[in-house]
Design an enzyme around this catalytic site. Structure first.
Site, short mmCIF file in Angstrom:
data_model
loop_
_atom_site.label_atom_id
_atom_site.label_comp_id
_atom_site.label_asym_id
_atom_site.label_seq_id
_atom_site.Cartn_x
_atom_site.Cartn_y
_atom_site.Cartn_z
N GLU A 259 0.84 -1.20 0.00
CA GLU A 259 0.00 0.00 0.00
C GLU A 259 0.88 1.26 0.00
O GLU A 259 0.54 2.26 -0.64
CB GLU A 259 -0.93 0.00 1.22
N TRP A 262 2.14 1.65 -3.49
CA TRP A 262 1.12 2.26 -4.36
C TRP A 262 1.18 3.78 -4.27
O TRP A 262 1.02 4.48 -5.28
CB TRP A 262 -0.28 1.77 -3.98
N TRP A 291 -20.13 9.73 -21.98
CA TRP A 291 -20.70 9.69 -20.63
C TRP A 291 -22.12 10.26 -20.65
O TRP A 291 -22.46 11.10 -21.48
CB TRP A 291 -19.83 10.50 -19.67
N ASN A 326 -11.35 1.47 1.82
CA ASN A 326 -10.76 1.38 0.49
C ASN A 326 -11.51 0.41 -0.43
O ASN A 326 -11.69 0.66 -1.62
CB ASN A 326 -9.29 0.98 0.58
N TRP A 344 -15.85 9.73 -14.73
CA TRP A 344 -15.05 9.52 -13.52
C TRP A 344 -14.56 10.83 -12.93
O TRP A 344 -14.32 10.93 -11.72
CB TRP A 344 -13.86 8.60 -13.81
N TRP A 367 -9.50 6.55 -9.24
CA TRP A 367 -10.67 6.77 -10.11
C TRP A 367 -10.40 6.28 -11.53
O TRP A 367 -11.29 5.68 -12.16
CB TRP A 367 -11.06 8.25 -10.10
#
Length: 447
Positions: A259, A262, A291, A326, A344, A367
């Site tokens: 993590e 990341w 969209w 998360n 998004w 996202w």
């Protein structure tokens, strides 16, 4: 009278005196160090919520630092204003020799820092930046050809291979506290003076719980239990050291270390591909998606009124606390992009307003992962089924009952869209966009 010669340590995302790279280098210099923090109106003026928990968190952190500095006979200069104006004022007040600060990788921060650098250089002062909020930055972890990674797994392998004690070593700032500029305590502007108000939020502790870290892999996906560290807000604002955290936890649980990797990965992506921080899809072909831009559906999602309990629970938790688990973040993001076919960027902007631990690099990365448009993203045809996600991660419905107590009653809203219909529609729209991209590319490449 001649002006006092000083150096300045400008705090931003590093709100601590302990193990701070820029502060260490400043204090080791030849001039007394004036600590500085600016409540930046370029950022604060854009905030709609005057009870923003993040401003309150920062204010609390600055107040704590001020108390620590008072014990050294020093004080932090705390300003509410625009950085360029604040530095012009300081240049008039002092003979500023050098400014030390830690690197910020976001587009606005880069523009701000370049403007301050030029301002200082014109005044004969140097501007120094240091790595502090990540373990590896920019191009420190790259492929054999020197190009940045765009897939996490090989990046993480190279990251771990490069890691050694040198990169996790703390900066012993405390040894040099006598080099702070001595001055009587100056007041920190109150939240009310800056147009904000306190909420009384109980912020997460900085304590690293070893037992939780050891069980992280088994518990991290269960939103009904406290199975995550809740340290993200402290990493975001630098109230804890990433070096100390990585050093402390690296042998406790590899999943937790991943993590932290990341975080480095997404900051590396933002630095090397700055367009992602400016509203662009990492994979350009996803900008062809049509969209729906349905404001009514978006409002239902924001309020936690979609008729999908796991989605609604996550959004209500976010709205009430500034936090979302998360696993649930992935579910609600996928639902917005793929079930509702809403851009998004709308979701990214809403999270940016609400998340206590909002971080542009990680928020954008998450996202775009959910939408399929990011680096190392979930493929577009991977569409989370909210019901199956519930069965897997909240089987006893504890999390849902906490946030959506009415979900089993007649007064709970009906599902905003039917799952299978939404799934089929998503696949069609995404497929159409990718085909259109291929056609456009052929046009461009044709002689």
């Amino acid at each position: 009278m001649p002006k006092q010669s000083i150096s300045i340590c400008w705090f931003r995302r590093d709100l601590r005196l302990h193990d701070n790279a820029a502060l260490y280098h400043a204090l080791k210099g030849e001039h007394p160090v004036l600590p500085l923090f600016i409540f930046d109106r370029s950022i604060l003026d854009l905030l709609e919520d005057k009870a923003d928990k993040r401003v309150e968190f920062i204010h609390h952190a600055i107040t704590t630092m001020q108390q620590q500095l008072q014990q050294t006979g020093s004080s932090m200069d705390v300003h509410y204003g625009f950085p360029a104006e604040v530095f012009q004022q300081l240049l008039q007040q002092y003979d500023v020799k050098q400014v030390f600060t830690n690197q910020d990788y976001e587009p606005y921060a880069q523009q701000r820092d370049e403007a301050i650098r030029q301002l200082l250089n014109n005044a004969g002062a140097a501007f120094h930046t240091y790595k502090d909020q990540v373990i590896f930055e920019k191009d420190e972890v790259v492929k054999d050809d020197g190009k940045p990674y765009t897939v996490f797994t090989p990046y993480s392998k190279r990251w771990k291979a490069k890691l050694n004690d040198f990169y996790l070593k703390s900066y012993p700032t405390e040894h040099y506290f006598s080099n702070f500029f001595k001055q009587s305590s100056t007041p920190v502007p109150s939240l009310e003076q800056m147009g904000f108000k306190a909420t009384g939020t109980a912020f997460p502790s900085t304590e690293v719980k070893d037992e939780l870290i050891k069980k992280y892999k088994e518990q991290r996906d269960i939103p009904s239990i406290k199975g995550t560290s809740r340290l993200s807000v402290h990493l975001r604002f630098g109230t804890i050291s990433i070096r100390e955290l990585a050093r402390h936890t690296k042998d406790l649980n590899e999943s937790f270390l991943n993590e932290l990797i990341w975080r480095d990965f997404y900051h590396m992506i933002l630095w090397n591909f700055p367009q992602v921080g400016q509203g662009k899809a990492f994979k350009k072909e996803y900008d062809f998606i049509e969209w729906r831009h349905n404001e009514k559906d978006f409002e239902a999602w924001c309020k936690g009124q979609t008729g999908y309990p796991i989605v609604d629970a996550g959004m209500r938790e976010l709205n009430a606390t500034g936090f979302m688990h998360n696993r649930v973040r992935m579910i609600v993001a996928s639902f917005l992009c793929k079930h509702l076919l809403i851009d998004w960027r709308w979701g990214e902007a809403y999270f940016a307003k609400k998340l206590l631990d909002f971080d542009l690099a990680a928020n954008n990365g998450g996202w775009q992962w959910a939408a399929g448009s990011g680096c190392d993203a979930a493929p577009y045809f991977r569409i989370f089924n909210p019901y199956l996600q519930t069965q897997k991660f909240d089987p006893q419905l504890k999390y849902i009952r906490q946030w959506v107590p009415e979900f089993e009653g007649f007064n709970y809203v009906k599902p905003i869209v039917e799952h299978e219909y939404a799934r089929k529609r998503c696949l069609e729209v995404y497929s159409k966009a990718l085909k259109k991209n291929l056609v456009e590319n052929k046009k461009v490449s044709s002689p």
